[in-house]
Design a protein around this motif. Structure first.
Motif, PDB file in Angstrom:
ATOM      1  N   GLU A 183      35.670  40.046  43.828  1.00  0.00           N
ATOM      2  CA  GLU A 183      36.342  38.586  43.843  1.00  0.00           C
ATOM      3  C   GLU A 183      35.899  37.661  44.587  1.00  0.00           C
ATOM      4  N   TRP A 186      33.067  35.950  44.016  1.00  0.00           N
ATOM      5  CA  TRP A 186      32.766  34.989  42.676  1.00  0.00           C
ATOM      6  C   TRP A 186      33.701  33.867  43.072  1.00  0.00           C
ATOM      7  N   SER A 190      31.986  30.267  42.946  1.00  0.00           N
ATOM      8  CA  SER A 190      32.468  29.264  41.868  1.00  0.00           C
ATOM      9  C   SER A 190      32.939  28.003  42.518  1.00  0.00           C
ATOM     10  N   MET A 202      37.973  35.300  36.280  1.00  0.00           N
ATOM     11  CA  MET A 202      37.020  35.959  36.050  1.00  0.00           C
ATOM     12  C   MET A 202      36.234  35.338  34.957  1.00  0.00           C
ATOM     13  N   GLU A 203      37.167  35.085  33.913  1.00  0.00           N
ATOM     14  CA  GLU A 203      36.533  34.533  32.634  1.00  0.00           C
ATOM     15  C   GLU A 203      35.938  32.976  32.776  1.00  0.00           C
ATOM     16  N   SER A 205      34.775  31.948  35.519  1.00  0.00           N
ATOM     17  CA  SER A 205      33.627  32.010  36.650  1.00  0.00           C
ATOM     18  C   SER A 205      32.328  32.775  36.093  1.00  0.00           C
ATOM     19  N   PHE A 206      32.537  33.441  35.195  1.00  0.00           N
ATOM     20  CA  PHE A 206      31.400  34.375  34.642  1.00  0.00           C
ATOM     21  C   PHE A 206      30.273  33.622  34.136  1.00  0.00           C
ATOM     22  N   HIS A 209      27.914  32.738  37.062  1.00  0.00           N
ATOM     23  CA  HIS A 209      27.023  33.999  37.693  1.00  0.00           C
ATOM     24  C   HIS A 209      26.243  34.437  36.495  1.00  0.00           C
ATOM     25  N   LEU A 210      26.338  34.119  35.165  1.00  0.00           N
ATOM     26  CA  LEU A 210      25.259  34.433  34.295  1.00  0.00           C
ATOM     27  C   LEU A 210      23.992  33.637  34.308  1.00  0.00           C
TER      28      LEU A 210
END
Length: 298
Positions: A183, A186, A190, A202-203, A205-206, A209-210
């Motif tokens: 975390e 991330w 972010s 997480m949602e 930031s995803f 990272h994708l």
């Protein structure tokens, strides 16, 4: 790397164990890769160098700043693989706070936390720019709106601009430090990628990272099929990006863009006509959103 640092900072010392006493005239950092600690005279470190060191290592503050035994136990657990401070069956989440200023007033932040959260949060200061809020899983959980109001109050009452990352609840067992380390990564990535966002999860930031993990071939497809045909039109890209982020709500998107709803519909139709991608459908919007992130990166 330590040898290079010694060239820059003649006072640098390397310690193999957690320092029992900290000198207020020194910065002390933990290197998790070698599990060693380094101390450097503050007078040798510029603001820019301090920011770089803080991004690579974990700063260790004076034990007087970690103001009770509970905070000390949490710090040892999260950063140095110490024993769990709670029953391993309990679940908590950590909310990471990062302040724009590197000289935050800890008393002000503590006062604001007590006013907003009462005794439901454990506040742990990590450095002169960062802190953690530890929230146990109970019947009432703080919402994104609660945290948004909190950082707004920090700015209005104490002129402290903060960004935060809301973690996920996890049992406080031996796996928790690794979960939290992810975390932290991330949150850092972010903040570097999304300039305007104040609250991260997480949602949201995803997607960043994708894109980071996406192959160059897949990125090339998005460039070829979307970005080149629209000539990297930032206005169109911002429109489809916000349309996706706001759950396909045209009214909210138009309001955030400060445009008439008809203008929004015109831009979405223009994007569709040029690329052939229907952004009002989820699969089309997802592809367009990823393309907008690639364009933003470049």
């Amino acid at each position: 790397m330590t040898n290079n640092l010694m060239t820059l900072f003649p006072s640098l010392q390397v310690l193999s164990e957690y320092p029992t006493e900290l000198n207020g005239d020194d910065y002390t950092f933990h290197n998790p890769l070698s599990n060693t600690w380094i101390s450097i005279r503050k007078t040798e470190v510029t603001n820019r160098e301090y920011g770089l060191l803080s991004s690579i290592y974990t700063e260790i503050k004076s034990r007087t700043a970690v103001n009770d035994l509970t905070s000390t136990k949490w710090l040892n657990f999260l950063e140095f693989a110490g024993p769990s401070p709670l029953n391993e069956e309990e679940s908590v989440r950590l909310i990471q706070l990062y302040f724009k200023e590197n000289n935050i007033n800890e008393a002000d932040i503590t006062e604001a936390c007590r006013a907003f959260f009462g005794d439901s949060m454990q506040l742990l200061f990590i450095s002169s720019q960062s802190a953690y809020l530890i929230e146990k899983q109970t019947t009432y959980l703080c919402t994104v709106e609660d945290f948004s109001s909190f950082i707004a109050a920090l700015e209005s009452d104490f002129y402290s601009k903060a960004r935060l990352y809301i973690g996920k609840f996890q049992p406080v067992n031996s796996h928790f430090p690794q979960h939290f380390s992810t975390e932290k990564d991330w949150f850092l990535n972010s903040m570097e990628r999304h300039r305007a966002e104040r609250i991260f999860t997480m949602e949201n930031s995803f997607p960043f990272h994708l894109i980071q993990e996406m192959s160059e071939d897949m990125k090339h497809v998005l460039v070829k099929e979307i970005l080149i045909p629209i000539d990297y039109d930032l206005e169109l890209l911002q429109t489809v990006q916000l349309f996706f982020e706001n759950g396909f709500n045209a009214s909210i998107t138009a309001k955030k863009l400060h445009i008439h709803r008809n203008t929004l519909q015109y831009r979405l139709a223009k994007f569709h006509n040029i690329t052939g991608i229907p952004v009002r459908q989820f699969d089309g919007a997802l592809v367009a959103y990823c393309a907008s992130l690639i364009a933003e990166k470049h």
